[in-house]
Design a protein around this motif. Structure first.
Motif, PDB file in Angstrom:
ATOM      1  N   ASP A   1      -8.411   5.151  20.230  1.00 43.80           N
ATOM      2  CA  ASP A   1      -7.072   4.627  19.966  1.00 43.80           C
ATOM      3  C   ASP A   1      -6.534   5.125  18.627  1.00 43.80           C
ATOM      4  OD1 ASP A   1      -4.848   3.214  20.795  1.00 43.80           O
ATOM      5  OD2 ASP A   1      -5.551   1.273  20.055  1.00 43.80           O
ATOM      6  N   LEU A   2      -6.963   6.313  18.224  1.00 44.56           N
ATOM      7  CA  LEU A   2      -6.607   6.809  16.896  1.00 44.56           C
ATOM      8  C   LEU A   2      -5.186   7.353  16.821  1.00 44.56           C
ATOM      9  CD1 LEU A   2      -9.913   8.559  15.785  1.00 44.56           C
ATOM     10  CD2 LEU A   2      -9.186   6.190  15.447  1.00 44.56           C
ATOM     11  N   ALA A   3      -4.625   7.790  17.935  1.00 47.95           N
ATOM     12  CA  ALA A   3      -3.250   8.304  17.897  1.00 47.95           C
ATOM     13  C   ALA A   3      -2.251   7.200  17.577  1.00 47.95           C
ATOM     14  CB  ALA A   3      -2.902   8.956  19.236  1.00 47.95           C
ATOM     15  N   ARG A   4      -2.579   5.970  17.942  1.00 46.38           N
ATOM     16  CA  ARG A   4      -1.690   4.828  17.705  1.00 46.38           C
ATOM     17  C   ARG A   4      -1.890   4.237  16.321  1.00 46.38           C
ATOM     18  NH1 ARG A   4      -1.684  -0.793  18.506  1.00 46.38           N
ATOM     19  NH2 ARG A   4      -3.911  -0.751  18.970  1.00 46.38           N
ATOM     20  N   LYS A   5      -2.995   4.528  15.693  1.00 44.85           N
ATOM     21  CA  LYS A   5      -3.362   3.833  14.453  1.00 44.85           C
ATOM     22  C   LYS A   5      -2.491   4.285  13.280  1.00 44.85           C
ATOM     23  CE  LYS A   5      -7.440   2.102  12.104  1.00 44.85           C
ATOM     24  NZ  LYS A   5      -8.915   2.145  12.001  1.00 44.85           N
ATOM     25  N   PRO A   6      -1.899   3.326  12.510  1.00 41.39           N
ATOM     26  CA  PRO A   6      -0.975   3.702  11.435  1.00 41.39           C
ATOM     27  C   PRO A   6      -1.636   3.884  10.075  1.00 41.39           C
ATOM     28  CG  PRO A   6      -0.875   1.342  11.770  1.00 41.39           C
ATOM     29  CD  PRO A   6      -1.864   1.872  12.779  1.00 41.39           C
ATOM     30  N   PHE A   7      -2.925   3.572   9.971  1.00 41.78           N
ATOM     31  CA  PHE A   7      -3.631   3.697   8.687  1.00 41.78           C
ATOM     32  C   PHE A   7      -5.116   3.879   8.964  1.00 41.78           C
ATOM     33  CE2 PHE A   7      -2.399  -0.901   9.251  1.00 41.78           C
ATOM     34  CZ  PHE A   7      -3.553  -1.273   9.912  1.00 41.78           C
ATOM     35  N   PHE A   8      -5.857   4.287   7.927  1.00 42.75           N
ATOM     36  CA  PHE A   8      -7.286   4.541   8.095  1.00 42.75           C
ATOM     37  C   PHE A   8      -8.054   4.027   6.890  1.00 42.75           C
ATOM     38  CE2 PHE A   8      -5.088   7.220  10.961  1.00 42.75           C
ATOM     39  CZ  PHE A   8      -5.889   7.221  12.095  1.00 42.75           C
ATOM     40  N   LEU A   9      -9.350   3.835   7.100  1.00 40.47           N
ATOM     41  CA  LEU A   9     -10.278   3.134   6.224  1.00 40.47           C
ATOM     42  C   LEU A   9      -9.969   1.637   6.303  1.00 40.47           C
ATOM     43  CD1 LEU A   9     -10.503   5.498   3.126  1.00 40.47           C
ATOM     44  CD2 LEU A   9     -11.815   5.572   5.260  1.00 40.47           C
ATOM     45  N   HIS A  10     -11.000   0.827   6.126  1.00 40.40           N
ATOM     46  CA  HIS A  10     -10.832  -0.606   6.346  1.00 40.40           C
ATOM     47  C   HIS A  10      -9.879  -1.249   5.358  1.00 40.40           C
ATOM     48  CE1 HIS A  10     -14.384  -0.028   3.700  1.00 40.40           C
ATOM     49  NE2 HIS A  10     -13.828  -1.006   3.018  1.00 40.40           N
ATOM     50  N   ASP A  11      -9.681  -0.625   4.192  1.00 36.75           N
ATOM     51  CA  ASP A  11      -8.723  -1.173   3.220  1.00 36.75           C
ATOM     52  C   ASP A  11      -7.317  -0.616   3.413  1.00 36.75           C
ATOM     53  OD1 ASP A  11      -9.246   1.392   2.339  1.00 36.75           O
ATOM     54  OD2 ASP A  11      -9.393   0.866   0.212  1.00 36.75           O
ATOM     55  N   VAL A  12      -7.073   0.061   4.530  1.00 41.20           N
ATOM     56  CA  VAL A  12      -5.785   0.652   4.922  1.00 41.20           C
ATOM     57  C   VAL A  12      -5.177   1.512   3.814  1.00 41.20           C
ATOM     58  CG1 VAL A  12      -5.358  -1.196   6.586  1.00 41.20           C
ATOM     59  CG2 VAL A  12      -4.343  -1.382   4.329  1.00 41.20           C
ATOM     60  N   SER A  13      -6.032   2.222   3.104  1.00 39.84           N
ATOM     61  CA  SER A  13      -5.566   2.984   1.951  1.00 39.84           C
ATOM     62  C   SER A  13      -5.122   4.403   2.287  1.00 39.84           C
ATOM     63  CB  SER A  13      -6.668   3.039   0.885  1.00 39.84           C
ATOM     64  OG  SER A  13      -7.857   3.611   1.414  1.00 39.84           O
ATOM     65  N   VAL A  14      -5.358   4.846   3.528  1.00 44.97           N
ATOM     66  CA  VAL A  14      -4.973   6.200   3.946  1.00 44.97           C
ATOM     67  C   VAL A  14      -4.007   6.078   5.111  1.00 44.97           C
ATOM     68  CG1 VAL A  14      -5.788   8.432   4.772  1.00 44.97           C
ATOM     69  CG2 VAL A  14      -7.190   7.122   3.181  1.00 44.97           C
ATOM     70  N   THR A  15      -2.923   6.837   5.078  1.00 47.64           N
ATOM     71  CA  THR A  15      -1.829   6.600   6.017  1.00 47.64           C
ATOM     72  C   THR A  15      -1.856   7.465   7.273  1.00 47.64           C
ATOM     73  OG1 THR A  15      -0.443   8.166   4.791  1.00 47.64           O
ATOM     74  CG2 THR A  15      -0.282   5.834   4.181  1.00 47.64           C
ATOM     75  N   SER A  16      -2.779   8.425   7.363  1.00 45.95           N
ATOM     76  CA  SER A  16      -2.819   9.266   8.559  1.00 45.95           C
ATOM     77  C   SER A  16      -4.165   9.967   8.661  1.00 45.95           C
ATOM     78  CB  SER A  16      -1.700  10.315   8.527  1.00 45.95           C
ATOM     79  OG  SER A  16      -1.944  11.277   7.510  1.00 45.95           O
ATOM     80  N   LEU A  17      -4.491  10.435   9.867  1.00 48.36           N
ATOM     81  CA  LEU A  17      -5.691  11.242  10.053  1.00 48.36           C
ATOM     82  C   LEU A  17      -5.592  12.537   9.253  1.00 48.36           C
ATOM     83  CD1 LEU A  17      -6.509  10.942  13.863  1.00 48.36           C
ATOM     84  CD2 LEU A  17      -8.026  10.357  11.973  1.00 48.36           C
ATOM     85  N   GLU A  18      -4.414  13.128   9.240  1.00 47.98           N
ATOM     86  CA  GLU A  18      -4.222  14.358   8.496  1.00 47.98           C
ATOM     87  C   GLU A  18      -4.577  14.169   7.030  1.00 47.98           C
ATOM     88  OE1 GLU A  18      -2.190  12.983  10.620  1.00 47.98           O
ATOM     89  OE2 GLU A  18      -1.573  14.455  12.112  1.00 47.98           O
ATOM     90  N   SER A  19      -4.125  13.069   6.451  1.00 48.07           N
ATOM     91  CA  SER A  19      -4.431  12.786   5.051  1.00 48.07           C
ATOM     92  C   SER A  19      -5.908  12.465   4.859  1.00 48.07           C
ATOM     93  CB  SER A  19      -3.571  11.622   4.556  1.00 48.07           C
ATOM     94  OG  SER A  19      -3.883  11.292   3.218  1.00 48.07           O
ATOM     95  N   LEU A  20      -6.483  11.746   5.804  1.00 47.73           N
ATOM     96  CA  LEU A  20      -7.891  11.365   5.686  1.00 47.73           C
ATOM     97  C   LEU A  20      -8.783  12.586   5.536  1.00 47.73           C
ATOM     98  CD1 LEU A  20      -9.986   8.995   5.872  1.00 47.73           C
ATOM     99  CD2 LEU A  20     -10.172   9.579   8.293  1.00 47.73           C
ATOM    100  N   LEU A  21      -8.488  13.652   6.269  1.00 51.00           N
ATOM    101  CA  LEU A  21      -9.343  14.830   6.296  1.00 51.00           C
ATOM    102  C   LEU A  21      -8.897  15.921   5.331  1.00 51.00           C
ATOM    103  CD1 LEU A  21      -9.829  15.077  10.161  1.00 51.00           C
ATOM    104  CD2 LEU A  21     -11.352  14.037   8.483  1.00 51.00           C
ATOM    105  N   ASN A  22      -7.872  15.640   4.519  1.00 46.36           N
ATOM    106  CA  ASN A  22      -7.304  16.635   3.610  1.00 46.36           C
ATOM    107  C   ASN A  22      -7.881  16.466   2.213  1.00 46.36           C
ATOM    108  OD1 ASN A  22      -5.654  18.301   2.000  1.00 46.36           O
ATOM    109  ND2 ASN A  22      -3.890  17.963   3.332  1.00 46.36           N
ATOM    110  N   GLN A  23      -8.415  17.539   1.670  1.00 45.06           N
ATOM    111  CA  GLN A  23      -9.059  17.492   0.352  1.00 45.06           C
ATOM    112  C   GLN A  23      -8.101  17.159  -0.775  1.00 45.06           C
ATOM    113  OE1 GLN A  23      -8.800  20.135   2.330  1.00 45.06           O
ATOM    114  NE2 GLN A  23      -8.197  21.986   1.210  1.00 45.06           N
ATOM    115  N   ALA A  24      -6.801  17.148  -0.482  1.00 42.66           N
ATOM    116  CA  ALA A  24      -5.831  16.778  -1.511  1.00 42.66           C
ATOM    117  C   ALA A  24      -6.038  15.349  -1.988  1.00 42.66           C
ATOM    118  CB  ALA A  24      -4.408  16.953  -0.977  1.00 42.66           C
TER     119      ALA A  24
END
Length: 551
Positions: A491-514
């Motif tokens: 259900d990751l396409a629907r998810k609006p945030f990532f990590l349990h503290d909702v600190s990351v806003t997208s999968l793209e950002s989660l995997l980006n070294q920036a």
């Protein structure tokens, strides 16, 4: 940034079920306990030790009965939500409308609504939603009709006066069931972007639009939720807010905390009675047969244990104001625990709360302090086994329709980079391991705030919000490390945030070294094209196929 300070105590129950945050790409496998992986593997091999510690299995009962438990069972908590929190009184005082409820993320099961109100909703929701064109949406009396019909998912009106009707305005009581955080709809009637929807009920997926903080603030006595707020204990605090709530906090102060999205973000719920301000992402409750251990901190390794802890504390936390509650809090933290207990007892007295606790449960004196029975109470096990059967059977959502070539490329990158922790095939049980918090958060530099009796780990706190969930609660009480459980990648396409503290806003950002080498979950796919393919793969995953759905 959060305050670094003494926090109250240790082992507490969770409302959430599956820790659905993406963790662990490219983690060095040789440093993980009892787990090995070959370079060509489709996921980690988990040894017997980890399996025994984290996934001993759970009992199942009747699936059809479990459906009713999931949707409507309160185990008596309607007295807490009506007599202590005074939720229906607050809703009527504030004249909550259906449109207001949708804006706060509540879901409406259209099949539960009476025919006249249903027809009005179906017509008005096609308009501009103005009072002129949508009067039902702005009428507080219509809200009561939907509430009394048990059509708001997870809010359960009980015929407590036994007159054969459900009417909160006539004295019937309002309780809370599992579905409030773990049900959405098919949006067949209406979908409010960023808010709730109206349609046929879909049990299991997390409600990531639910604005739980403001919903709790609607209660006329939100002070009754004291143990699950960010508190000041011993003159110190920990959490998202710069200051904690004191023992003499006003209703207005509590409501201001709950309504502040920086302190209580949409889509989260603070499900630990530890005085730490640690709302975490709502989690899914489908395919629970695949997802041990449960909760982001992996406190519970048996499915019905997490449910019992939720029903006997989170949904009626007046059990903490009992002698058993005092024993539990003292066992976990000899100083801060009794302070929290004294404060809470005084708050309940000051706000006129009496006759508690309310949950209908059997006393188990030897269970006090255990994750399954923190206050020594056990609700009907047969109903929990039925609930297990139902949530085990709930299907995972289908993956997004994606480009198949990109999906296939992403699968190969994922297989190379991420399978030291994650499975490629999401129809297989999630690896029942706990990843050390230090591996997931390179910036984790905790200060030990208090030591506890073995086997409990010390209470400890670091900068940032990622470790807030583990400041006082972890799996050390059952012989495991301080860390976080593994997720199902669904259900990751629907998810609006990532990590349990909702600190990351997208999968793209989660995997980006920036995001930086010192950020939580610093496991990156550095090449942009490869990273985009992995994102496509993850969004396309479901339990039915690993080959993607054609775009």
């Amino acid at each position: 940034m959060k305050a670094i300070a003494l926090t109250p105590f240790g082992i507490f129950p969770l409302v959430g079920a599956i820790s659905l945050f993406f963790t662990g790409a490219m983690l060095p496998v040789e440093k993980l306990t009892n787990k090995v992986v070959s370079p060509a593997a489709d996921g980690p091999f988990v040894g017997l030790k980890a399996k025994k510690l984290n996934d001993p299995g759970h009992s199942v009962g009747n699936r059809a009965s479990g459906k009713q438990v999931f949707r409507f069972e309160t185990f008596g908590n309607e007295r807490f939500w009506t007599e202590a929190m005074r939720m229906p009184q607050g809703m009527m005082k504030e004249k909550v409308t259906i449109l207001m409820a949708l804006k706060e993320g509540l879901m409406i099961d259209i099949e539960m609504v009476d025919p006249i109100t249903r027809a009005n909703l179906e017509r008005e929701l096609k308009t501009d939603l103005s009072p002129r064109n949508a009067p039902t949406l702005h009428d507080p009396k219509a809200t009561l009709k939907v509430l009394n019909a048990n059509a708001f998912a997870g809010l359960v009106t009980v015929d407590s006066n036994r007159d054969g009707r459900r009417r909160v305005e006539s004295g019937d009581k309002l309780g809370v069931a599992c579905a409030i955080c773990h049900t959405i709809t098919d949006k067949s009637v209406f979908d409010l972007p960023g808010g709730g929807s109206v349609g046929r009920r879909i049990d299991g997926p997390a409600n990531w639009n639910l604005n739980m903080g403001p919903l709790l603030a609607t209660a006329a006595n939100s002070l009754a939720y004291y143990p699950n707020l960010q508190l000041e204990l011993g003159g110190k605090t920990a959490g998202r807010a710069p200051r904690g709530l004191s023992a003499v906090a006003s209703e207005a102060e509590v409501d201001a905390y709950l309504k502040n999205p920086r302190f209580y973000p949409r889509g989260t719920f603070d499900d630990s009675s530890d005085g730490v301000g640690n709302p975490i992402a709502n989690v899914a409750f489908f395919r629970t047969d695949l997802a041990a251990p449960w909760g982001s901190s992996a406190l519970n390794n048996v499915l019905d244990h997490i449910a019992n802890g939720s029903y006997t504390v989170n949904l009626d936390m007046t059990t903490l104001a009992t002698p058993e509650g005092l024993k539990h809090l003292t066992m976990a933290s000899p100083k801060a625990g009794p302070e929290l207990w004294r404060n809470y007892v005084a708050i309940l007295k000051r706000t006129g709360v009496r006759g508690y606790p309310y949950v209908k449960a059997k006393m188990i004196p030897t269970g006090v302090g255990k994750p399954a029975t923190p206050t020594g109470r056990q609700v009907d096990k047969s109903k929990l086994f039925d609930l297990n059967a139902y949530t085990d059977s709930l299907p995972a959502p289908k993956g997004a329709v994606v480009d198949m070539a990109s999906f296939a490329r992403g699968r190969e990158v994922f297989r190379q980079e991420c399978t030291s922790c994650h499975n490629v095939d999401q129809s297989k049980p999630v690896p029942p391991i706990i990843v050390d918090v230090r591996k997931l958060d390179p910036g984790y530099r905790p200060s030990v705030l208090a030591r506890r009796k073995a086997p409990l780990s010390p209470i400890q706190n670091s900068q940032g919000t990622f470790d807030d969930r583990a400041v006082v609660e972890d799996a050390s009480g059952r012989g495991e490390k301080r860390g976080f459980s593994m997720p199902l990648l669904l259900d990751l396409a629907r998810k609006p945030f990532f990590l349990h503290d909702v600190s990351v806003t997208s999968l793209e950002s989660l995997l980006n070294q920036a995001r930086g080498a010192k950020s939580p979950h610093p496991f990156y796919i550095r090449d942009e094209a490869r990273r985009n393919d992995v994102v496509t793969f993850l969004k396309g995953l479901d339990t039915g196929t690993q080959n993607g759905r054609m775009k």
